[in-house]
Write a protein that holds these residues in place. Structure first.
Motif, PDB file in Angstrom:
ATOM      1  N   CYS A 186       0.722  -1.138  -0.065  1.00 19.52           N
ATOM      2  CA  CYS A 186      -0.129   0.111  -0.035  1.00 19.52           C
ATOM      3  C   CYS A 186       0.638   1.336  -0.021  1.00 19.52           C
ATOM      4  CB  CYS A 186      -1.065   0.001   1.303  1.00 19.52           C
ATOM      5  SG  CYS A 186      -2.057   1.321   1.375  1.00 19.52           S
ATOM      6  N   LYS A 188      -0.802   4.191   0.641  1.00 18.63           N
ATOM      7  CA  LYS A 188      -1.642   5.500   0.764  1.00 18.63           C
ATOM      8  C   LYS A 188      -1.065   6.187   2.108  1.00 18.63           C
ATOM      9  CE  LYS A 188      -5.141   5.750  -1.842  1.00 18.63           C
ATOM     10  NZ  LYS A 188      -4.673   5.068  -2.714  1.00 18.63           N
ATOM     11  N   CYS A 190      -1.840   6.132   5.343  1.00 22.86           N
ATOM     12  CA  CYS A 190      -2.726   6.983   6.187  1.00 22.86           C
ATOM     13  C   CYS A 190      -1.976   7.015   7.522  1.00 22.86           C
ATOM     14  CB  CYS A 190      -4.059   5.793   6.352  1.00 22.86           C
ATOM     15  SG  CYS A 190      -5.057   5.616   5.018  1.00 22.86           S
ATOM     16  N   TYR A 192      -2.215   6.576  10.708  1.00 24.99           N
ATOM     17  CA  TYR A 192      -2.178   5.674  11.842  1.00 24.99           C
ATOM     18  C   TYR A 192      -1.996   4.206  11.617  1.00 24.99           C
ATOM     19  CZ  TYR A 192      -6.606   4.784   8.855  1.00 24.99           C
ATOM     20  OH  TYR A 192      -7.262   4.577   7.862  1.00 24.99           O
ATOM     21  N   CYS A 193      -1.796   4.098  10.172  1.00 23.43           N
ATOM     22  CA  CYS A 193      -1.611   2.620   9.776  1.00 23.43           C
ATOM     23  C   CYS A 193      -0.187   2.122   9.333  1.00 23.43           C
ATOM     24  CB  CYS A 193      -2.376   2.564   8.343  1.00 23.43           C
ATOM     25  SG  CYS A 193      -2.493   0.820   7.917  1.00 23.43           S
ATOM     26  N   VAL A 195       0.553  -0.630   7.804  1.00 23.77           N
ATOM     27  CA  VAL A 195       0.523  -1.548   6.827  1.00 23.77           C
ATOM     28  C   VAL A 195       1.453  -1.293   5.698  1.00 23.77           C
ATOM     29  CG1 VAL A 195      -1.031  -2.462   4.923  1.00 23.77           C
ATOM     30  CG2 VAL A 195      -1.870  -2.667   6.791  1.00 23.77           C
ATOM     31  N   PRO A 196       1.569  -0.023   5.303  1.00 26.59           N
ATOM     32  CA  PRO A 196       2.651   0.405   4.381  1.00 26.59           C
ATOM     33  C   PRO A 196       3.985   0.058   4.787  1.00 26.59           C
ATOM     34  CG  PRO A 196       1.033   2.191   4.487  1.00 26.59           C
ATOM     35  CD  PRO A 196       0.873   1.264   5.611  1.00 26.59           C
ATOM     36  N   HIS A 266     -10.523   1.560  -1.272  1.00 24.46           N
ATOM     37  CA  HIS A 266     -10.443   2.971  -0.586  1.00 24.46           C
ATOM     38  C   HIS A 266     -11.408   3.926  -1.374  1.00 24.46           C
ATOM     39  CE1 HIS A 266      -8.663   6.776   0.714  1.00 24.46           C
ATOM     40  NE2 HIS A 266      -7.612   6.181   1.294  1.00 24.46           N
ATOM     41  N   ARG A 305      -6.487  10.700   4.978  1.00 24.38           N
ATOM     42  CA  ARG A 305      -7.506   9.971   4.017  1.00 24.38           C
ATOM     43  C   ARG A 305      -7.790  10.322   2.759  1.00 24.38           C
ATOM     44  NH1 ARG A 305      -8.092   4.573   4.568  1.00 24.38           N
ATOM     45  NH2 ARG A 305     -10.249   4.769   4.028  1.00 24.38           N
TER      46      ARG A 305
HETATM   47 FE1  SF4 Z   1      -3.279   1.722   3.214  1.00 29.92          FE
HETATM   48 FE2  SF4 Z   1      -5.655   0.765   4.250  1.00 29.92          FE
HETATM   49 FE3  SF4 Z   1      -3.795   1.168   5.786  1.00 29.92          FE
HETATM   50 FE4  SF4 Z   1      -4.601   3.248   4.617  1.00 29.92          FE
HETATM   51  S1  SF4 Z   1      -5.757   2.171   6.095  1.00 29.92           S
HETATM   52  S2  SF4 Z   1      -2.497   2.949   4.717  1.00 29.92           S
HETATM   53  S3  SF4 Z   1      -5.172   2.525   2.539  1.00 29.92           S
HETATM   54  S4  SF4 Z   1      -3.822  -0.283   4.255  1.00 29.92           S
END
Ligand code: SF4
Ligand code: 5AD
Length: 471
Positions: A186, A188, A190, A192-193, A195-196, A266, A305
């Motif tokens: 990812c 993006k 965001c 708080y996230c 995942v990237p 998204h 977002r």
């Molecule tokens: Fe990526 Fe979803 Fe995390 Fe945003 S919430 S950074 S779109 S994985």
């Protein structure tokens, strides 16, 4: 040893990901031995576990559902919130005792948590009985790591942007419904996230490779595919070829597999073309998971977002208008740093306007290394908990309301397996992704059948197989 590095993990370059042929190592070394695999987290992890399972089976292992019986224990972990960490470390505490009694036990920890510096270091310093630590970028190398492992702990985690593996073998959990990765990572970010950082940059698979996999699944009798990605509707944006998610969806629909789903969308990447394609093809299910995260434009901006409350609502209404009978679910975070009562009330307002079919709701959990974790927060935890409870009550009322709309109706259900609700009962999902427990349909597992809905609860429906009498 290769330790992860979160600073490295966020770097994005123009380097094209390599396409690597999966190794699919075969060996008889562990014939007669058993593995226990525990999966935490999202559908992406569930699908990665299908790869891990096959890797282990290819080494000779058989699966056991009792970890005390196992010769190898593998944990596929999740880093999205702190409570996911607590569960993993709690389980590792139990494994530690087992390892004392069974010194030959092989313990492997993989997935998103392994990608965090702090976790890899903790495993190194406090959990030396963990034999192999691997990350999200080298799942495919697990077979080699196991075959070559010796007495000392091996940590092999990479923090690169990532590549794309093709021809991965999976031990799929279902014979009827399959996950298909269409993209990894990812971009993006965001705020708080995590995942990237744990999954690398957005890497879309080539359309031809995806279509080939789905074609093969159709030939194998699969009734349903769910296309997977952190951000599925950004599909293709990282490819030189000029195609996007709408084109992919249409091409998948034309393969003719009975049911097509996709997660997660998204809002920022949702186009009119996508809505039109979903509306046009009967085999694209009228179900969209569309994370809102917050109903306050101020908080949405702080979350990074890329949409306002108004833009979300415009998209929501457009989808509802153009796709008949669509159901929409969402994700909402409460207690983002400095979320005021007014901000929270705006979230409730959006929920009351959208009347979602369902939602996953979370209390914000700071993730080390992300921008939001640096914001000083003044809202006490008890207020956040109160907000979550209040939100859940509203969400559950709307879920029940939507479920009650099905009472007395006959709907198509893909029967996926036995139900937990009782003997001689099976369960499955409607086109709109409602869970249905069904009487008198044990012989229909794997089929799409007509079910008459007899009862509605907040989280499931009850139904009976509809028998049509021709006369
Ligand atoms: Fe990526 Fe979803 Fe995390 Fe945003 S919430 S950074 S779109 S994985
Ligand atoms: N704290 C709480 N919830 C989070 N999510 C992602 N990161 C966090 C976090 N740090 C939620 C989002 C996302 C879902 C998969 O998890 O709502 O959509």
């Amino acid at each position: 040893m290769n330790l992860p590095n979160l600073n490295q993990a966020k770097i994005r370059t123009n380097k094209k990901p390599a396409t690597i042929n999966a190794k699919n190592i075969k060996s008889t070394k562990y014939q007669g031995k058993k593995f226990f695999l525990k999966t935490y987290g999202c559908q992406m992890n569930v699908h990665d576990s299908e790869e891990i399972k096959r890797i282990l089976i290819n080494l000779g292992f058989n699966e056991t559902t009792n970890y005390e019986d196992a010769d190898l224990i593998a944990l596929n972990t999740c880093a999205i919130r702190e409570n996911a960490h607590d569960k993993v470390f709690g389980f590792l505490g139990r494994v530690k005792h087992l390892k004392k009694a069974k010194p030959d036990l092989i313990v492997c920890v993989g997935g998103c948590m392994s990608e965090l510096d702090s976790v890899a270091n903790t495993l190194k310093e406090k959990y030396p009985f963990v034999d192999i630590v691997f990350g999200t970028h080298n799942i495919n190398d697990l077979g080699r790591l196991i075959l070559e492992h010796e007495d000392k702990q091996e940590i092999e985690v990479y923090s690169n942007e990532g590549d794309i593996y093709e021809n991965i073998e999976y031990e799929r959990d279902s014979k009827y419904s399959a996950w298909v990765n269409i993209m990894y990572g990812c971009d993006k970010f965001c705020t708080y996230c995590i995942v990237p950082y744990t999954r690398g940059k957005q890497r879309s698979r080539k359309m031809a490779d995806i279509l080939k996999e789905i074609e093969e699944l159709k030939q194998a009798g699969y009734q349903e595919v769910t296309m997977l990605g952190q951000n599925v509707n950004a599909y293709g944006k990282d490819l030189a070829e000029n195609y996007d998610f709408a084109t992919l969806l249409e091409n998948v629909a034309k393969i003719g597999i009975p049911r097509i789903r996709f997660v997660t969308s998204h809002p920022w990447d949702f186009t009119d073309e996508m809505i039109d394609i979903i509306a046009k093809y009967e085999n694209i299910m009228p179900y969209i998971h569309l994370p809102l995260q917050s109903g306050s434009s101020k908080i949405l901006r702080l979350m990074g977002r890329r949409y306002t409350k108004e833009e979300y609502l415009t998209l929501f209404h457009k989808i509802k208008e153009r796709i008949p009978n669509v159901s929409i679910t969402t994700d909402i975070i409460v207690g983002f740093p400095n979320e005021t009562d007014e901000d929270f009330n705006e979230t409730l307002d959006v929920v009351n306007t959208c009347q979602f079919d369902g939602a996953f709701t979370f209390i914000y959990s700071p993730r080390e290394g992300t921008p939001a974790a640096k914001i000083k927060d003044t809202i006490p935890m008890n207020i956040k908990e109160e907000r979550l409870q209040k939100l859940n009550k509203v969400i559950n009322d709307y879920s029940l309301m939507h479920n009650q709309e099905y009472l007395g109706k006959t709907v198509k259900v893909l029967v996926t397996g036995p139900s937990e609700k009782g003997e001689n009962m099976v369960c499955g999902y409607t086109e709109t992704m409602k869970l249905v427990n069904i009487k008198n349909a044990c012989e229909d597992i794997g089929k799409i059948i007509d079910v008459k809905i007899t009862d509605a609860k907040s989280f499931s429906l009850d139904g009976e197989k509809e028998i049509f009498i021709n006369n």
